[in-house]
Write an enzyme that holds these catalytic residues in place. Structure first.
Site, PDB file in Angstrom:
ATOM      1  N   ARG A 112       9.728   0.296   2.270  1.00 34.62           N
ATOM      2  CA  ARG A 112       9.625   0.247   3.728  1.00 34.62           C
ATOM      3  C   ARG A 112       9.897   1.611   4.363  1.00 34.62           C
ATOM      4  NH1 ARG A 112       9.556  -4.681   5.739  1.00 34.62           N
ATOM      5  NH2 ARG A 112      10.204  -3.888   7.759  1.00 34.62           N
ATOM      6  N   LYS A 120      -8.046   3.775  -1.759  1.00 33.66           N
ATOM      7  CA  LYS A 120      -7.125   3.740  -2.912  1.00 33.66           C
ATOM      8  C   LYS A 120      -7.017   5.132  -3.508  1.00 33.66           C
ATOM      9  CE  LYS A 120      -5.370   0.873  -2.415  1.00 33.66           C
ATOM     10  NZ  LYS A 120      -5.533  -0.151  -1.444  1.00 33.66           N
ATOM     11  N   GLU A 179      -5.169   7.749  -0.870  1.00 34.75           N
ATOM     12  CA  GLU A 179      -3.785   7.522  -0.447  1.00 34.75           C
ATOM     13  C   GLU A 179      -2.774   7.776  -1.565  1.00 34.75           C
ATOM     14  OE1 GLU A 179      -2.719   3.533   0.787  1.00 34.75           O
ATOM     15  OE2 GLU A 179      -4.137   2.658  -0.615  1.00 34.75           O
ATOM     16  N   LYS A 237       5.112   0.777   3.409  1.00 34.52           N
ATOM     17  CA  LYS A 237       4.416  -0.467   3.082  1.00 34.52           C
ATOM     18  C   LYS A 237       4.091  -1.278   4.321  1.00 34.52           C
ATOM     19  CE  LYS A 237       2.925  -3.604   0.206  1.00 34.52           C
ATOM     20  NZ  LYS A 237       1.568  -3.323  -0.300  1.00 34.52           N
TER      21      LYS A 237
HETATM   22  C1  F6R Z   1      -3.558   0.556   1.810  1.00 36.68           C
HETATM   23  C2  F6R Z   1      -2.677  -0.368   2.514  1.00 36.68           C
HETATM   24  C3  F6R Z   1      -2.726  -0.359   3.990  1.00 36.68           C
HETATM   25  C4  F6R Z   1      -2.524  -1.783   4.531  1.00 36.68           C
HETATM   26  C5  F6R Z   1      -2.405  -1.730   6.058  1.00 36.68           C
HETATM   27  C6  F6R Z   1      -2.221  -3.110   6.654  1.00 36.68           C
HETATM   28  O1  F6R Z   1      -3.390   0.446   0.420  1.00 36.68           O
HETATM   29  O2  F6R Z   1      -1.917  -1.079   1.920  1.00 36.68           O
HETATM   30  O3  F6R Z   1      -3.916   0.194   4.468  1.00 36.68           O
HETATM   31  O4  F6R Z   1      -3.599  -2.580   4.141  1.00 36.68           O
HETATM   32  O5  F6R Z   1      -1.322  -0.919   6.417  1.00 36.68           O
HETATM   33  O6  F6R Z   1      -1.049  -3.690   6.195  1.00 36.68           O
HETATM   34  P1  F6R Z   1      -0.831  -5.247   6.303  1.00 36.68           P
HETATM   35  O7  F6R Z   1      -1.830  -5.905   5.428  1.00 36.68           O
HETATM   36  O8  F6R Z   1       0.575  -5.464   5.861  1.00 36.68           O
HETATM   37  O9  F6R Z   1      -1.046  -5.604   7.750  1.00 36.68           O
END
Ligand code: F6R
Length: 622
Positions: free
Chosen positions: A27, A499, A502, A617
């Site tokens: 986080r 992917k 990042e 995350k």
């Molecule tokens: C990329 C990734 C981010 C999430 C985005 C949305 O690997 O993980 O682009 O997809 O930050 O996050 P959520 O799905 O938690 O709303």
């Protein structure tokens, strides 16, 4: 966006807090801190910048900090630099340093979220003689609690609720008061927070894995609620300060699920967990050969009434939306718009009851997605959240929730949650097609069989990982990579490119293959890697032509295609073959080699795969 933990009980608090923070490092990881109290003694605050191990080293893994009650924080900077001064915990006193060491203050606290009106509150507190040492909004909240606590001579719960009425924004707060040894007070609005209870102990955390080693009994504290934790007892209060009762939830998944399980990185483990994530998600939606979305509150009547779908999300979840757009429109003939959640509010999209707004989010806490959901509800649309984290804010606020069963996802780069979202949306498309009469009963059964076959086929794709590992070592020094495809292959290119960039920090872009020649092709030079996704039979030849255009300008080519005769075999330098399936669902297979390629490239470059720089995350800021 940060992680917070708290513990009060019979054991030494600091090692437990550090252990919890370790599981929350996804986080945020630019600084961390602890505040621990030993009985009636003053709280001792220790902070460190950088990753959590610096704090662990500074405190001898927590052993050098005595005391059975404490709070901890791992930070992803929003207000103020990632510095020692801005690291949490923050204190209410007018200290000269950064609030570290033994603190005289009446209140010490940690916070996850953003206080929007912190500027105006800071002015007020300055007028009342408070001095500030940090640039954080958190210090303002801690001092505001202290202000009410002293001004009205009220208890901690009332001082906190008064503060909650005054602040605007989001928060999960954990506070300790000098006059209340052994107790932790917590409050929540729009930021995740759970409270755990065990014999002679109580815990709090931003996420369940942080405390799962110690307890499975968890309360999901609601918005604008306060908790009071003491060893073996937790009490909850509403905004009026009246005691309320919350249901206790038993966590059924295993702590092991949140560990690396023998893999070098969480990302690799989660890539390998995709067959299970997809199988479990489909298993919850397919019963006796039929798709049943009623658990998510989506009845056939609702599907029939829909004239349009709007999908909104961020990042990879948005890519799922792009893929779903092709599938739903082709299969169910219902128009689909896909909007970036961060742009949603800037569009004047007409809404009505027969428009379904689908918000896709792994964490269920992404601030932009949450804001889009709220706006859609306000405008009168029916809303469906496709969410992985149970009890998250988006899940709670949407009219309907479809949970993906991917389990906890720890690596910052999403893989298994993405795949689970993809099949959840595929299942919705198939059911909608049946209800709208755009597929026959026979086609419906066939599509379901194809869906059920996906997990085993993903396993087969994973078996080819050594070749991808080998290829990634060849491209580890690439400067630019282009991912191209048409239709659904374009949607997968978007995810493959994200992917790659990042976690490997190699610049990459995804282009609709036909668009490349309208400008971007000027970037292609000798040895630029161009990866073509080639799974949609109607479009393969065209994309191969676009790849050939790149090759004639010096590009090096990789292709991802389905087993069988592949016309591009001679011109493409490296080809990955995936099993055949209904072409609507092939994205679930095609994405896997691209995830592996990003993963191995990052490993080859010696990078921190699970915690790429500048990312977190759960993005709970707009
Ligand atoms: C990329 C990734 C981010 C999430 C985005 C949305 O690997 O993980 O682009 O997809 O930050 O996050 P959520 O799905 O938690 O709303």
């Amino acid at each position: 966006m940060c992680g917070i933990v708290g513990y009060t009980g019979e054991n030494q608090a600091a090692p437990i807090l550090l252990d919890g923070l370790k599981r929350l490092e996804y986080r945020g990881y630019d600084s961390a801190g602890l505040a621990v109290r030993d009985g009636d003694a003053l709280a001792e605050v220790v902070k460190a910048t950088g990753k959590l191990y610096h704090l662990a080293d500074k405190t001898d893994q927590g052993r050098s900090l005595p005391g059975n009650c404490g709070i901890g924080h791992t930070r992803w900077a929003t207000h103020g630099d990632p510095s020692l001064i801005n690291a949490h915990p923050h204190v209410s006193g007018n200290c000269s340093g950064s609030g570290s060491g033994k603190v005289e203050s009446d209140v010490v606290g940690v916070h996850n979220g953003i206080i929007e009106n912190y500027g105006e509150l800071k002015e007020k507190l300055l007028r009342h003689g408070y001095l500030f040492y940090s640039d954080t909004d958190t210090e303002v909240v801690v001092k505001l609690v202290d202000y009410y606590y002293k001004k009205y001579k009220i208890g901690p719960v009332d001082a906190i609720t008064r503060t909650m009425v005054r602040v605007r924004g989001s928060y999960a707060l954990a506070l300790m008061f000098k006059d209340h040894p052994g107790e932790i007070f917590a409050a929540r609005k729009d930021s995740p927070l759970i409270i755990g209870t065990a014999e002679n102990a109580a815990f709090l955390a931003s996420d369940v894995p942080a405390i799962l080693k110690y307890t499975r009994s968890v309360y999901y504290i609601g918005n604008l609620q306060v908790a009071r934790l003491s060893p073996g007892s937790v009490k909850f209060y509403d905004l009026n300060g009246d005691e309320i009762t919350l249901p206790l939830t038993e966590i059924t998944w295993d702590a092991e699920a949140a560990e690396k399980g023998g893999y070098e990185h969480f990302m690799l483990k989660e890539i390998h967990e995709q067959p299970a994530a997809v199988r479990d998600t489909l298993g919850s939606l397919i019963k006796d050969g039929k798709i049943d979305l009623t658990a998510a509150g989506i009845t056939d009547d609702i599907l029939l009434s829909l004239s349009q779908i709007i999908i909104t999300a961020c990042g990879s979840a948005w890519h799922v939306g792009i893929a779903a757009q092709y599938v739903i429109e082709d299969m169910a003939k219902v128009p689909v718009r896909v909007e970036l959640a961060s742009e949603f509010r800037y569009r004047s999209l007409p809404m009505s009851k027969n428009i379904l707004v689908i918000v896709i989010s792994q964490s269920g806490e992404t601030a932009d997605s949450l804001a889009a959901l709220r706006l859609a509800k306000e405008k009168g649309a029916e809303t469906l959240a496709v969410v992985n984290v149970v009890g998250s804010t988006i899940a709670r606020e949407a009219d309907h929730v479809l949970y993906t069963l991917a389990g906890p996802e720890i690596a910052v780069a999403t893989t298994k949650a993405y795949s689970a979202q993809l099949v959840a949306l595929d299942a919705l498309a198939v059911q909608m097609a049946l209800v709208k009469g755009t597929v026959s009963a026979e086609q419906y059964s066939h599509l379901i069989e194809e869906l059920i076959g996906i997990p085993d086929k993903i396993t087969r794709v994973l078996e080819d990982k050594e070749r991808l590992q080998w290829f990634s070592s060849k491209i580890a020094n690439a400067h630019d990579i282009f991912f191209i495809g048409r239709g659904l292959d374009y949607a997968i290119s978007l995810e493959g490119s994200l992917k790659m960039k990042e976690i490997s920090y190699i610049h990459s872009e995804a282009y609709a293959a036909g668009e490349l020649k309208h400008g971007t092709i000027s970037l292609i030079e000798k040895n630029t890697l161009v990866i073509g996704v080639l799974t949609q039979s109607q479009m393969i030849e065209k994309t191969i032509s676009n790849m050939a255009e790149c090759k004639s300008r010096g590009a090096y080519l990789m292709g991802v295609t389905t087993n069988g005769n592949f016309a591009g075999e001679d011109s493409v330098n490296f080809t990955v073959y995936i099993p055949r399936t209904d072409e609507h669902f092939v994205s679930s297979l095609a994405v896997v080699p691209l995830q592996l390629l990003g993963y191995y490239t990052s490993v080859n470059r010696g990078l921190d795969v699970d915690k790429p720089r500048n990312l977190a995350k759960s993005v709970t800021v707009e």
